[in-house]
Design a protein around this motif. Structure first.
Motif, PDB file in Angstrom:
ATOM      1  N   THR A  51       0.758  -1.266   0.000  1.00 25.83           N
ATOM      2  CA  THR A  51       0.000   0.000   0.000  1.00 25.83           C
ATOM      3  C   THR A  51       0.787   1.313   0.000  1.00 25.83           C
ATOM      4  OG1 THR A  51      -0.241   0.165   2.400  1.00 25.83           O
ATOM      5  CG2 THR A  51      -1.765  -1.253   1.251  1.00 25.83           C
ATOM      6  N   THR A  52       0.537   2.101   1.047  1.00 25.06           N
ATOM      7  CA  THR A  52       0.795   3.536   0.959  1.00 25.06           C
ATOM      8  C   THR A  52       2.260   3.956   1.032  1.00 25.06           C
ATOM      9  OG1 THR A  52       0.392   3.648   3.310  1.00 25.06           O
ATOM     10  CG2 THR A  52      -1.460   4.124   1.838  1.00 25.06           C
ATOM     11  N   LEU A  53       3.152   2.988   1.245  1.00 26.12           N
ATOM     12  CA  LEU A  53       4.547   3.411   1.270  1.00 26.12           C
ATOM     13  C   LEU A  53       5.055   3.733  -0.118  1.00 26.12           C
ATOM     14  CD1 LEU A  53       6.093   0.765   0.074  1.00 26.12           C
ATOM     15  CD2 LEU A  53       5.824  -0.074   2.391  1.00 26.12           C
ATOM     16  N   THR A  54       4.231   3.387  -1.077  1.00 25.00           N
ATOM     17  CA  THR A  54       4.669   3.658  -2.450  1.00 25.00           C
ATOM     18  C   THR A  54       4.492   5.133  -2.771  1.00 25.00           C
ATOM     19  OG1 THR A  54       2.454   3.143  -3.283  1.00 25.00           O
ATOM     20  CG2 THR A  54       4.067   1.352  -3.223  1.00 25.00           C
ATOM     21  N   ASP A  55       5.330   5.910  -2.142  1.00 25.79           N
ATOM     22  CA  ASP A  55       5.290   7.340  -2.465  1.00 25.79           C
ATOM     23  C   ASP A  55       6.400   7.673  -3.444  1.00 25.79           C
ATOM     24  OD1 ASP A  55       7.411   6.899  -0.902  1.00 25.79           O
ATOM     25  OD2 ASP A  55       6.972   8.459   0.553  1.00 25.79           O
ATOM     26  N   ALA A  95      -4.709   0.363   9.000  1.00 25.20           N
ATOM     27  CA  ALA A  95      -5.852   1.275   9.078  1.00 25.20           C
ATOM     28  C   ALA A  95      -6.660   1.246   7.778  1.00 25.20           C
ATOM     29  CB  ALA A  95      -5.368   2.682   9.371  1.00 25.20           C
ATOM     30  N   ALA A  96      -5.929   1.250   6.675  1.00 29.38           N
ATOM     31  CA  ALA A  96      -6.619   1.212   5.388  1.00 29.38           C
ATOM     32  C   ALA A  96      -7.404  -0.078   5.223  1.00 29.38           C
ATOM     33  CB  ALA A  96      -5.610   1.359   4.254  1.00 29.38           C
ATOM     34  N   ALA A  97      -6.767  -1.154   5.649  1.00 30.63           N
ATOM     35  CA  ALA A  97      -7.428  -2.456   5.510  1.00 30.63           C
ATOM     36  C   ALA A  97      -8.704  -2.500   6.340  1.00 30.63           C
ATOM     37  CB  ALA A  97      -6.483  -3.576   5.922  1.00 30.63           C
ATOM     38  N   ASN A 148      -6.690  -1.862  -0.671  1.00 30.01           N
ATOM     39  CA  ASN A 148      -6.173  -0.918   0.321  1.00 30.01           C
ATOM     40  C   ASN A 148      -5.792   0.407  -0.327  1.00 30.01           C
ATOM     41  OD1 ASN A 148      -6.586  -2.727   2.318  1.00 30.01           O
ATOM     42  ND2 ASN A 148      -4.471  -3.438   2.432  1.00 30.01           N
ATOM     43  N   ILE A 149      -5.229   0.323  -1.505  1.00 32.54           N
ATOM     44  CA  ILE A 149      -4.874   1.553  -2.222  1.00 32.54           C
ATOM     45  C   ILE A 149      -6.131   2.346  -2.551  1.00 32.54           C
ATOM     46  CG2 ILE A 149      -3.923   2.473  -4.379  1.00 32.54           C
ATOM     47  CD1 ILE A 149      -1.900   0.170  -4.324  1.00 32.54           C
ATOM     48  N   GLU A 165      -4.910   4.572  -9.989  1.00 31.01           N
ATOM     49  CA  GLU A 165      -5.052   4.296 -11.419  1.00 31.01           C
ATOM     50  C   GLU A 165      -3.924   3.398 -11.895  1.00 31.01           C
ATOM     51  OE1 GLU A 165      -5.697   7.811 -13.662  1.00 31.01           O
ATOM     52  OE2 GLU A 165      -5.700   6.739 -15.576  1.00 31.01           O
ATOM     53  N   TRP A 166      -2.764   3.739 -11.425  1.00 29.62           N
ATOM     54  CA  TRP A 166      -1.577   2.962 -11.804  1.00 29.62           C
ATOM     55  C   TRP A 166      -1.695   1.531 -11.292  1.00 29.62           C
ATOM     56  CZ3 TRP A 166       3.312   2.735  -8.628  1.00 29.62           C
ATOM     57  CH2 TRP A 166       4.349   2.136  -9.357  1.00 29.62           C
ATOM     58  N   ALA A 167      -2.071   1.366 -10.025  1.00 26.45           N
ATOM     59  CA  ALA A 167      -2.213   0.030  -9.451  1.00 26.45           C
ATOM     60  C   ALA A 167      -3.236  -0.792 -10.235  1.00 26.45           C
ATOM     61  CB  ALA A 167      -2.623   0.136  -7.987  1.00 26.45           C
ATOM     62  N   ASN A 168      -4.364  -0.164 -10.562  1.00 24.21           N
ATOM     63  CA  ASN A 168      -5.406  -0.882 -11.298  1.00 24.21           C
ATOM     64  C   ASN A 168      -4.932  -1.341 -12.658  1.00 24.21           C
ATOM     65  OD1 ASN A 168      -7.192  -0.624  -9.212  1.00 24.21           O
ATOM     66  ND2 ASN A 168      -8.347   1.072 -10.117  1.00 24.21           N
ATOM     67  N   ASN A 169      -4.275  -0.453 -13.378  1.00 21.29           N
ATOM     68  CA  ASN A 169      -3.795  -0.835 -14.706  1.00 21.29           C
ATOM     69  C   ASN A 169      -2.736  -1.906 -14.627  1.00 21.29           C
ATOM     70  OD1 ASN A 169      -5.484   0.849 -16.159  1.00 21.29           O
ATOM     71  ND2 ASN A 169      -4.127   2.598 -15.883  1.00 21.29           N
ATOM     72  N   ALA A 170      -1.833  -1.730 -13.638  1.00 15.19           N
ATOM     73  CA  ALA A 170      -0.786  -2.732 -13.469  1.00 15.19           C
ATOM     74  C   ALA A 170      -1.410  -4.105 -13.226  1.00 15.19           C
ATOM     75  CB  ALA A 170       0.114  -2.340 -12.298  1.00 15.19           C
ATOM     76  N   LEU A 171      -2.359  -4.109 -12.327  1.00 14.90           N
ATOM     77  CA  LEU A 171      -2.991  -5.381 -11.986  1.00 14.90           C
ATOM     78  C   LEU A 171      -3.706  -5.968 -13.193  1.00 14.90           C
ATOM     79  CD1 LEU A 171      -3.802  -7.623 -10.130  1.00 14.90           C
ATOM     80  CD2 LEU A 171      -5.587  -6.182  -9.167  1.00 14.90           C
TER      81      LEU A 171
END
Lengths: 432, 404
Positions: free
Chosen positions: A43-47, A218-220, A335-336, A369-375
């Protein structure tokens, strides 16, 4: 896991008690994977900071990265894992494997590399890849230990099975359009042991990982609100696939067990015929012959069982683990999205810091958006690979079974032939 | 009558059917039992093409047993063909051990027919009148066989056992045959046991593959391109799992062939034991004669070479009178004469027995070698058939898998 397994449903409808329910003994030790899950490389560490240096950070170009065209003919990297060796230190004993790489890629300093790696190193690599690409599908590693039926971690069969799985793992990485250009992958393949150790020490520190984990949990907990239909369908598929592939794994293991027990009994047949031949005169020769035939069939059966264990079961097992990986990937994507939804809500309700929040929200939207396309892209690729792998595993198994029966057939036909020649010579037997 | 004039050459015999009956038994209790239909037809009629309706009658297993017991007692020098087993033994788990089970009944029907055919093709047994009336006389057969008084002629087990332990000079060949019979029985029992266990396991292997069928089918439901290949592969897995039933049924027939010779081993041993008994009785008669002759000698010469209580008491209480001695001598003479007759008779019996029995044993050996070789060949043919089925199924499955 799945309860719909193996057991009493014999297709002839016969209520034979031969196949009792026995799911209990099949629990495998999976806490390694669980650990990877919680200390989220997700998740969110991907900054952006842990992204592969060669990737650009603008969303548009990121999306363009995921063109998963695979030119099979242009395979330019070959990786093998072999030559396990045992190392004994004061603290521990462990195995290393030789990892050899041959490549024509320009980003590699040389065209051939040979390094030694241990299981921990593979785990590290996997973790890094998942960290960098939370919604891409990383092929699973063999488990750390197998609980059932495995006493000694370092027995030959276990090591060989693991070696093959590690080999497959690296090859899957090498064949992946994104992973194969990972810097971590390159270092894994090329760095001397000392270099690797120091490189491993880089990366987000423990405390920052803890902070990210809290956010992840928290996100989960928050959960996703408007999951797109296609990801829900994916999840349903993964659930069902997971069950089916687990069942197949268990069925196959059951077959191996039954075959082994059959083999035990069959091993006594040959010697009994041989014993009988000792009391006979005329019959001695055919009896000895039959004894020999039965013994040869035993050997073939033994080999067939070994093949099943060595070839089909590891592949099925890997796809059981794959199913778990897919579930994890889908969770991370959720989570993203949950994070994005939370930030959207926050922007709508809070008044202060709107600029920072809008910034955060934009980044979150891009991530999503990026995560969705990647997946989506990797999902398609994964399905193709899964199909190829399982198809060839089953075709292979069928071929081996044909070969097994062909060999046994030859054994018995040679017996018949010997009796015919004998009989025709003596004018005794009628073969009508 | 000519030895080649077997009953079987004149008459077609079969055990065509089996039926359940209920009735009251000897203690007036209701019981269920099976009867078997014996059909006979003259060979000529069939070959003329007229094909008349066969004569038939129903018999129970116990009547077959009676017939066989009669034959055993009447022809102790022959290796009498065995009946199929009374109770199902060496069963692997799927087979029922229940005598009423239709599969068991069917296999028994075949075994009974085989028994009748064996008797009918035996040079000596086939001429027996009781056997003939067993096949042709529905009513009154029981009385007829009872009237032969065969039960009384049977040797007691104790008598036979006693002879086995005490006989001094049995014919070596018979001793070897008996030993062979022991070995044959032991090894065939072991083989049947091992085979049954292996059959059990093989059943398991095949049936578990049925689960592949089920899971492939379920899996195909969630796949698009893979669906068809999986679904059809699943069908082949089901076919594979189902194929084991036929395979094991055929193997059961092989087991039955082995069982016949397991029981034949017993019949062989019975002939050897009978030899021991006749030999023993000859030895006893000879021993008795020798001792009587010795007594005569002692009495005639006045020397006592053998210890006897009578001798001791006469020493202590005085010799007997010459008249008494005369009387004794005379008695001994008679006994010796009778003894010599007996020894001659028994010797003749023994020789006769050895001659006839050995002829039949040689016949049996040839039959056994031939039959068991055939059985081994048919076993190989079964294995080949099983392998061919396996090749076919897995080739089909492979084709389906490659379409996944």
């Amino acid at each position: 896991m799945s309860g719909s397994v193996v057991d009493n449903t014999v297709s002839s409808g016969n209520s034979s008690a031969a196949i009792p329910t026995d799911i209990s003994g099949q629990i495998l030790d999976l806490d390694e994977d669980d650990d990877l899950e919680v200390f989220s490389k997700d998740t969110t560490l991907t900054d952006g900071s842990s992204f592969n240096a060669s990737m650009q950070t603008s969303p548009a170009s990121m999306i363009n990265q995921y063109k998963f065209e695979e030119d099979a003919d242009t395979k330019d990297i070959f990786v093998t894992v072999d030559n396990p060796e045992s190392h004994v230190t004061a603290i521990e004993t462990y195995i290393t494997y030789r990892v050899m790489t041959k490549t024509t890629r320009s980003e590699f300093d040389s065209s051939e590399f040979e390094v030694r790696r241990r299981y921990q190193d593979f785990l590290w690599l996997k973790g890094r890849l998942e960290e960098a690409h939370p919604t891409l599908i990383v092929h699973p590693l063999p488990e750390k230990f197998v609980v059932k039926g495995m006493v000694e971690r370092f027995n030959e069969d276990f090591i060989e099975t693991r070696r093959r799985a590690l080999h497959r793992f690296l090859n899957k990485i090498a064949e992946h359009p994104i992973f194969s250009s990972s810097e971590d992958f390159k270092i894994f393949l090329t760095a001397a042991s000392g270099e690797l150790t120091s490189h491993k020490k880089q990366g987000p520190g423990f405390l920052s990982r803890m902070g990210d984990t809290v956010k992840a949990v928290a996100a989960a907990v928050r959960g996703v609100r408007n999951r797109p239909q296609e990801f829900t369908e994916m999840q349903e598929y993964v659930e069902a696939f997971s069950q089916k592939i687990s069942s197949l794994d268990k069925v196959t293991q059951r077959i191996v067990r039954e075959q082994k027990e059959y083999l035990e009994e069959l091993k006594e047949c040959g010697p009994t015929y041989a014993l009988w031949s000792q009391s006979e005169e005329e019959l001695a020769e055919p009896l000895k012959n039959v004894a020999g035939c039965v013994d040869r069939c035993c050997k073939e059966t033994e080999e067939q069982v070994k093949n099943l264990s060595d070839q089909l079961i590891p592949v099925l097992h890997e796809y059981v683990l794959c199913a778990d990986t897919l579930k994890a990937v889908l969770r991370r994507r959720d989570n993203i999205q949950a994070d994005f939804e939370a930030k959207t809500e926050a922007l709508a309700t809070k008044k202060a810091d709107r600029d920072t929040m809008r910034d955060d929200l934009d980044k979150a939207e891009d991530r999503l958006e990026w995560a969705n396309n990647a997946l989506k892209s990797d999902w398609t690729r994964w399905q193709k690979v899964m199909r190829t792998d399982l198809r060839s595993a089953f075709v292979d198994t069928a071929e081996r079974n044909v070969s097994y029966y062909e060999k046994c057939l030859a054994v018995w036909e040679s017996f018949l032939h010997s009796q015919r020649t004998d009989a025709e010579g003596n004018g005794k037997v009628d073969f009508s | 009558c000519s030895k080649s004039n077997f009953l079987l050459k004149k008459m077609e015999i079969s055990v065509a059917e089996a039926e359940k009956r209920t009735g009251k038994n000897a203690v007036n209790m209701q019981e269920t039992y099976t009867v078997y239909l014996i059909e006979t037809r003259p060979v000529d009629a069939a070959s003329e093409g007229t094909n008349p309706v066969p004569d038939s009658l129903w018999r129970r297993y116990s009547e077959f047993e009676q017939l066989r017991n009669y034959l055993l007692v009447t022809y102790p020098f022959l290796v009498v063909p065995p009946l199929p087993e009374k109770r199902a033994e060496f069963v692997w788990h799927k087979l029922s051990a229940d005598n009423m089970d239709p599969d068991f009944v069917e296999r028994r029907r075949v075994g009974l027919e085989n028994f009748l055919l064996r008797v009918a093709s035996h040079p000596d047994l086939s001429t027996d009148k009781i056997f003939y009336s067993f096949l042709t006389e529905e009513n009154g057969w029981k009385e007829t066989v009872f009237e032969t008084g065969f039960q009384a002629k049977a040797d007691s087990r104790l008598k036979a056992l006693n002879a086995t332990f005490r006989v001094k000079n049995p014919d070596k060949r018979f001793a070897e045959m008996k030993h062979y019979g022991d070995e044959l029985q032991s090894v065939i029992s072991q083989l049947l046991r091992v085979r049954a266990r292996a059959a059990d396991r093989l059943y398991g292997v095949y049936k578990v593959h049925g689960n592949y069928g089920r899971v492939f089918s379920e899996w195909s439901a969630i796949e698009k391109e893979m669906g068809d290949g999986l679904q059809s592969a699943g069908h082949h897995m089901d076919a594979y799992a189902a194929s084991v039933d036929d395979i094991l049924e055929e193997e059961e027939h092989y087991a039955d062939q082995l069982k016949e010779y397991l029981f034949y081993a017993d019949a062989l041993r019975a002939v050897c034991r009978k030899h021991e008994l006749t030999q023993y009785e000859l030895e006893m008669a000879a021993q008795d004669l020798t001792s009587k002759k010795q007594q005569r000698e002692e009495l005639a010469t006045g020397t006592i070479r053998t210890f006897s209580l009578k001798g001791m008491t006469s020493k202590l209480f005085g010799q007997e009178t010459p008249e008494q001695r005369e009387a004794k001598l005379k008695m001994l003479e008679t006994q010796i004469e009778e003894g010599e007759e007996l020894v001659k008779e028994r010797n003749g019996e023994c020789e006769e027995f050895v001659k006839s029995a050995w002829v039949d044993i040689e016949r049996f050996k040839e039959q056994k070698d031939h039959d068991l070789r055939e059985a081994l060949i048919s076993y190989a043919i079964m294995q080949i058939s099983m392998c061919k089925k396996g090749i076919q199924v897995w080739n089909n499955a492979k084709e389906c898998f490659s379409k996944m």
